[in-house]
Write a protein that holds these residues in place. Structure first.
Motif, short mmCIF file in Angstrom:
data_model
loop_
_atom_site.label_atom_id
_atom_site.label_comp_id
_atom_site.label_asym_id
_atom_site.label_seq_id
_atom_site.Cartn_x
_atom_site.Cartn_y
_atom_site.Cartn_z
N GLU A 171 -4.02 -6.41 -7.24
CA GLU A 171 -3.17 -5.22 -7.12
C GLU A 171 -1.73 -5.54 -7.49
N ASP A 172 -1.22 -6.66 -6.99
CA ASP A 172 0.16 -7.04 -7.29
C ASP A 172 0.36 -7.26 -8.79
N PHE A 173 -0.63 -7.88 -9.43
CA PHE A 173 -0.53 -8.11 -10.87
C PHE A 173 -0.51 -6.79 -11.64
N LEU A 174 -1.41 -5.87 -11.29
CA LEU A 174 -1.52 -4.61 -12.02
C LEU A 174 -0.24 -3.78 -11.93
N VAL A 175 0.47 -3.90 -10.82
CA VAL A 175 1.75 -3.20 -10.67
C VAL A 175 2.87 -3.97 -11.36
N ALA A 176 2.94 -5.27 -11.09
CA ALA A 176 4.09 -6.07 -11.54
C ALA A 176 4.19 -6.18 -13.06
N TYR A 177 3.04 -6.36 -13.75
CA TYR A 177 3.14 -6.58 -15.19
C TYR A 177 3.61 -5.33 -15.93
N GLN A 178 3.45 -4.17 -15.29
CA GLN A 178 3.97 -2.94 -15.89
C GLN A 178 5.41 -2.67 -15.45
N THR A 179 5.72 -3.03 -14.21
CA THR A 179 7.07 -2.79 -13.69
C THR A 179 8.12 -3.55 -14.48
N VAL A 180 7.81 -4.79 -14.88
CA VAL A 180 8.79 -5.59 -15.63
C VAL A 180 9.05 -5.00 -17.01
N ASP A 181 8.16 -4.13 -17.48
CA ASP A 181 8.37 -3.44 -18.76
C ASP A 181 9.06 -2.10 -18.58
N GLY A 182 9.51 -1.83 -17.35
CA GLY A 182 10.22 -0.59 -17.10
C GLY A 182 9.33 0.60 -16.78
N LYS A 183 8.03 0.36 -16.62
CA LYS A 183 7.11 1.45 -16.29
C LYS A 183 7.02 1.61 -14.77
N GLN A 184 6.65 2.81 -14.36
CA GLN A 184 6.45 3.08 -12.94
C GLN A 184 4.95 3.14 -12.65
N ALA A 185 4.50 2.26 -11.79
CA ALA A 185 3.09 2.22 -11.42
C ALA A 185 2.98 1.82 -9.96
N LYS A 186 1.98 2.37 -9.30
CA LYS A 186 1.78 2.01 -7.90
C LYS A 186 0.31 2.13 -7.54
N VAL A 187 -0.09 1.34 -6.55
CA VAL A 187 -1.45 1.40 -6.01
C VAL A 187 -1.48 2.50 -4.95
N VAL A 188 -2.47 3.38 -5.05
CA VAL A 188 -2.57 4.48 -4.09
C VAL A 188 -3.85 4.39 -3.26
N GLY A 189 -4.61 3.30 -3.43
CA GLY A 189 -5.81 3.15 -2.63
C GLY A 189 -6.82 2.25 -3.31
N ARG A 190 -7.98 2.15 -2.71
CA ARG A 190 -9.09 1.38 -3.28
C ARG A 190 -10.33 2.27 -3.33
N LEU A 191 -11.19 1.96 -4.26
CA LEU A 191 -12.43 2.72 -4.44
C LEU A 191 -13.62 1.83 -4.13
N ASP A 192 -14.55 2.32 -3.32
CA ASP A 192 -15.78 1.56 -3.13
C ASP A 192 -16.69 1.80 -4.33
N ARG A 193 -17.85 1.18 -4.32
CA ARG A 193 -18.71 1.26 -5.50
C ARG A 193 -19.17 2.70 -5.78
N THR A 194 -19.47 3.46 -4.73
CA THR A 194 -19.90 4.85 -4.92
C THR A 194 -18.80 5.68 -5.55
N GLU A 195 -17.57 5.48 -5.09
CA GLU A 195 -16.44 6.21 -5.65
C GLU A 195 -16.17 5.79 -7.09
N ALA A 196 -16.33 4.50 -7.37
CA ALA A 196 -16.14 4.02 -8.74
C ALA A 196 -17.20 4.60 -9.68
N GLU A 197 -18.44 4.69 -9.20
CA GLU A 197 -19.50 5.30 -10.00
C GLU A 197 -19.14 6.74 -10.34
N SER A 198 -18.54 7.45 -9.39
CA SER A 198 -18.14 8.83 -9.62
C SER A 198 -17.06 8.91 -10.70
N VAL A 199 -16.12 7.96 -10.69
CA VAL A 199 -15.07 7.93 -11.71
C VAL A 199 -15.67 7.73 -13.10
N VAL A 200 -16.64 6.83 -13.19
CA VAL A 200 -17.28 6.56 -14.49
C VAL A 200 -18.04 7.79 -14.97
#
Length: 206
Positions: A171-200
Motif C-alpha cells: 500500500e505504501d509503495f502504491l501511494v508513494a511512487y505516484q506522490t513523488v511524481d506530483g500525483k494524488q493517490a490514496k488507499v481507501v480500503g482493501r478488497l477480499d477475493r469475492t469483492e475483487a472477483e466483482s471488480v473483474v
C-alpha cells in the motif's frame, strides 16, 4: 533455399507470417517476422483463474505499459531513486477499469516474470485506491493475484493469508511512487477475493 558448404542446396522452413532477407549473393541473412500479437484479444479467463499480462518485472525502476498501436511495451517512466516494483505488475486482458485503462494487478510471487509474459493466476483480493485526475477522484484499484505455477512454495489463497506488514508495504509503495511524481493517490480500503472477483466481472469487456 540456402546453400551448404558442399554447394548443395537445402530447404529452409520459416515461421508462418515471416519473410526471409538475403544478401547480394542470395544467401539468407535472417528472418523478419510480420506477425502481430493482439493482446487485447487474449481471453480474460483461464482454467481455474484469469490470464494476466506482465508489463513491469519485479525489481524494475522502469515502468512499462503495453502500447496497442504498436503491439510493443513502451518504457513509460523511470521511478524516483529508491523505488522499484516489489512484484511483477501487469493487467487483465479484455478489461477496462474506471480510468479507461485495463485493470491493474500485482502478482504476489518470487518468480522472475519478464515483460510480455502471459500468466495464469488466481485472485487474492485487492487494494482499493483513489486517484485525482483533472480535479476529479477516480477509483483505480490494484488487484493482487498469485500465479498458478508449478513448484511454488505455499502461495497464499486469500489476502488475509499475506503478512500484514507485507500488505502495508505494498500500500505504501502504491501511494508513494505516484506522490513523488506530483500525483494524488490514496488507499481507501482493501478488497477480499469475492469483492475483487466483482471488480473483474464489472471491468470485463465482451
Amino acid at each position: 533455399m540456402s546453400r551448404r558448404a558442399d554447394g548443395r542446396s537445402r530447404a529452409t522452413t520459416l515461421p508462418p507470417g515471416s519473410i526471409s532477407s538475403h544478401d547480394e549473393h542470395g544467401a539468407s541473412i535472417g528472418v523478419m517476422c510480420e506477425m502481430t500479437i493482439e493482446i487485447d484479444k487474449i481471453s480474460l479467463h483461464a482454467p481455474d483463474g484469469y490470464n494476466v499480462v506482465v508489463e513491469t518485472p519485479k525489481g524494475s525502476r522502469s515502468k512499462f505499459a503495453f502500447d496497442p498501436e504498436t503491439g510493443l511495451f513502451r518504457a513509460k517512466k523511470l521511478l524516483a531513486m529508491g523505488f522499484a516494483f516489489p512484484f511483477p505488475f501487469g493487467f487483465f486482458p479484455s478489461t477496462k477499469a474506471e480510468d479507461a485503462d485495463p485493470l491493474d494487478v500485482l502478482l504476489v510471487t518470487d518468480a522472475d516474470l519478464p515483460t510480455g509474459s502471459l500468466v495464469r493466476c488466481r485472485l487474492l483480493g485487492g487494494i482499493a485506491m483513489e486517484e485525482t485526475k483533472e480535479g476529479k477522484a477516480v477509483r483505480n484499484d490494484r488487484l493482487l493475484a498469485v500465479p498458478l505455477l508449478l513448484h511454488q512454495d505455499r502461495p497464499p489463497f486469500e489476502l488475509s493469508d499475506m503478512p500484514a506488514a507485507e500488505l502495508k508495504d505494498i500500500e505504501d509503495f502504491l501511494v508513494a511512487y505516484q506522490t513523488v511524481d506530483g500525483k494524488q493517490a490514496k488507499v481507501v480500503g482493501r478488497l477480499d477475493r469475492t469483492e475483487a472477483e466483482s471488480v473483474v466481472r464489472k471491468a470485463a469487456q465482451p
